[in-house]
Design an enzyme around this catalytic site. Structure first.
Site: not given
Ligand code: GLN
Length: 469
Positions: A76, A151, A175
């Site tokens: 990420k 996210s 997330s």
């Protein structure tokens, strides 16, 4: 090339010379290239990954390889990797290069994992649909009109669309688990303190944890074993040992929260499939009981008070002076702060900074921040109480499956309510796992969540494997 769902199959094929590390990496690169429209990667480390593949193949041939040799991972875009851009999907950090490597990424690399690129996410990990990225949303591979979740949306779709074997995300309020559920993958949020946050761009430091998104329980286990454990660079890490995962069947005590299963916002099909799992567990001889948890509706408000407060402090360092974007239009220190932040941050991040500053301001501190802290304490106590009688707390991951683009983006409260089942584990600090249990009649995957005792990630993995079998 066949789709690999776990590292052990890749390693077996490399050992028997059915496949090579270079061929595997090339195959993932091809898939990434074929699916650019999904907007999963903010950057692909193509040459570097191929070069590493050659080196790791050589190590394997010489019996010198680490335990993750053959594993291709995406990270990420909020995890620092020295020399590489890390933007947190924000314009304010658009061209910022990390000056050191996060502990989690370093430990993966040291065991010979290959990092194939950095994945799109909500700006500073604030969001539940990836629509808050400064670089555009990520499309769900199963239905391009639907969101990936957030996210860690890019990390989840990267796994869903077979662009890598597994990925690394961060979870402050869901997330990892929520996008995993929206994309039919497994997502593990470790116990707070299990994985070092050193080198993770902070959103809300007392909630953030790094964890894996995978296609198999075994891979989640091995990644956790590698990235977890004490780190002198993060004082909140625990020295609690991580025992290797082995699959075993044990009769367990499972609680499910009455208020969650009866929540008016819960989709009927998600509810029905969750109840089917409850019935199956009972048939398999587990003790499954309903428990009350009256604070369910207080979780989201408390979470947003505390996390925005922490975010307003964490994000004050992005001032236009030290990192990233500095406005050309400004003069003077105050002007530089104002203009750089106004230009650099997106709408949701600004909203949260303002909210967080407000709840911390004198005069309102007691009414909001202190009160939320009291809720946190009660949630922890109540969760501990349930876990003294049960091994797991079972719930849906999300009230619905992946929703359509734009469906919630104009209504922040509705978007925040998508987190109603996931924020619990971050408020209390307990580990939680999300894994697929079936498909909705709209074609989208449905996930299930188990929350477990502190540092009992292996129990979560075992139970998830049992339910998915
Ligand atoms: N959706 C939640 C939020 O917007 C969770 C985010 C996260 O876990 N990073 O805060």
């Amino acid at each position: 090339m066949e789709r690999y769902t776990k590292l052990s199959s890749i390693q077996a094929d490399i050992r028997s010379k059915k496949n090579t590390v270079v061929a595997i990496v090339s195959n993932y690169l091809q898939t990434i290239n074929d699916n650019k429209n999904l907007n999963v990667f903010l950057e692909v480390f193509e040459e570097e990954a191929l070069q590493r593949a050659k080196e790791i193949q050589e190590k394997i041939d010489n019996n010198k390889a680490g335990r993750l040799a053959g594993m291709v991972l995406a990270i990420k875009d909020n995890l620092c990797y020295k020399g590489h851009v890390v933007s947190a999907a924000s314009k304010i950090l658009q061209n910022y290069r990390a000056v050191y490597t996060s502990t989690a990424v370093q430990r993966l690399i040291s065991e010979d994992a290959i990092i194939i690129g950095r994945t799109n996410c909500d700006e500073f990990a604030m969001g539940a649909s990836n629509e808050n990225s400064a670089f555009g949303p990520v499309l769900n591979y199963a239905d391009n009109t639907r969101v990936s979740g957030g996210s860690s949306g890019g990390a989840a779709v990267a796994v869903q669309a077979n662009m890598c074997l597994a990925s690394i995300g961060s979870d402050t309020g869901g997330s990892i688990r929520q996008p995993a559920a929206f994309c039919g993958a497994i997502g593990l949020k470790p116990t707070y303190g299990r994985v070092s946050r050193y080198g993770l761009i902070a959103y809300a430091s007392s909630f953030d944890q790094i964890g894996p998104i995978t296609q198999s329980v075994e891979d989640a286990a091995v990644i956790l074993e590698v990235i977890g454990g004490k780190d002198n660079n993060d004082a909140t890490t625990s020295s609690e040992p991580i025992t290797p995962y082995t699959h075993s069947f044990r009769k367990s005590r499972v609680a499910y929260i009455k208020e969650a299963l009866n929540h008016p916002a819960l989709d009927v099909e998600v509810k029905r499939q969750t109840e089917e799992v409850i019935d199956k567990l009972k048939r398999d001889g587990h003790m499954v009981e309903e428990v009350g948890f009256e604070m369910l509706d207080a979780l989201v408000p408390a979470y947003y008070v505390m996390t925005t407060a922490e975010a307003s402090s964490n994000l004050s360092r992005f001032s236009g002076l030290l990192f990233g974007h500095r406005s050309n239009l400004s003069n003077g220190i105050d002007g530089t702060f104002k203009k750089s932040r106004s230009e650099g941050f997106g709408k949701e991040v600004k909203r949260r900074i303002m909210l967080g500053t407000f709840v911390l301001s004198s005069g309102f501190y007691d009414a909001y921040y202190s009160k939320a802290q009291k809720v946190r304490r009660k949630v922890k106590e109540e969760t501990e109480r349930i876990l003294s009688e049960y091994d797991f707390i079972l719930s849906p991951v999300t009230p619905s499956t992946a929703f359509k683009f734009g469906e919630k983006s104009n209504n922040p409260i509705e978007m925040y309510l998508a987190d109603m089942f996931t924020v619990h584990a971050n408020i209390s600090g307990h580990p939680a796992i999300s894994f697929p249990i079936g498909h909705h009649n709209n074609g989208m995957p449905i996930g299930l969540q188990l929350l477990g005792k502190n540092f009992a990630e292996n129990d979560l993995l075992n139970m998830a494997a049992h339910i998915m079998a």
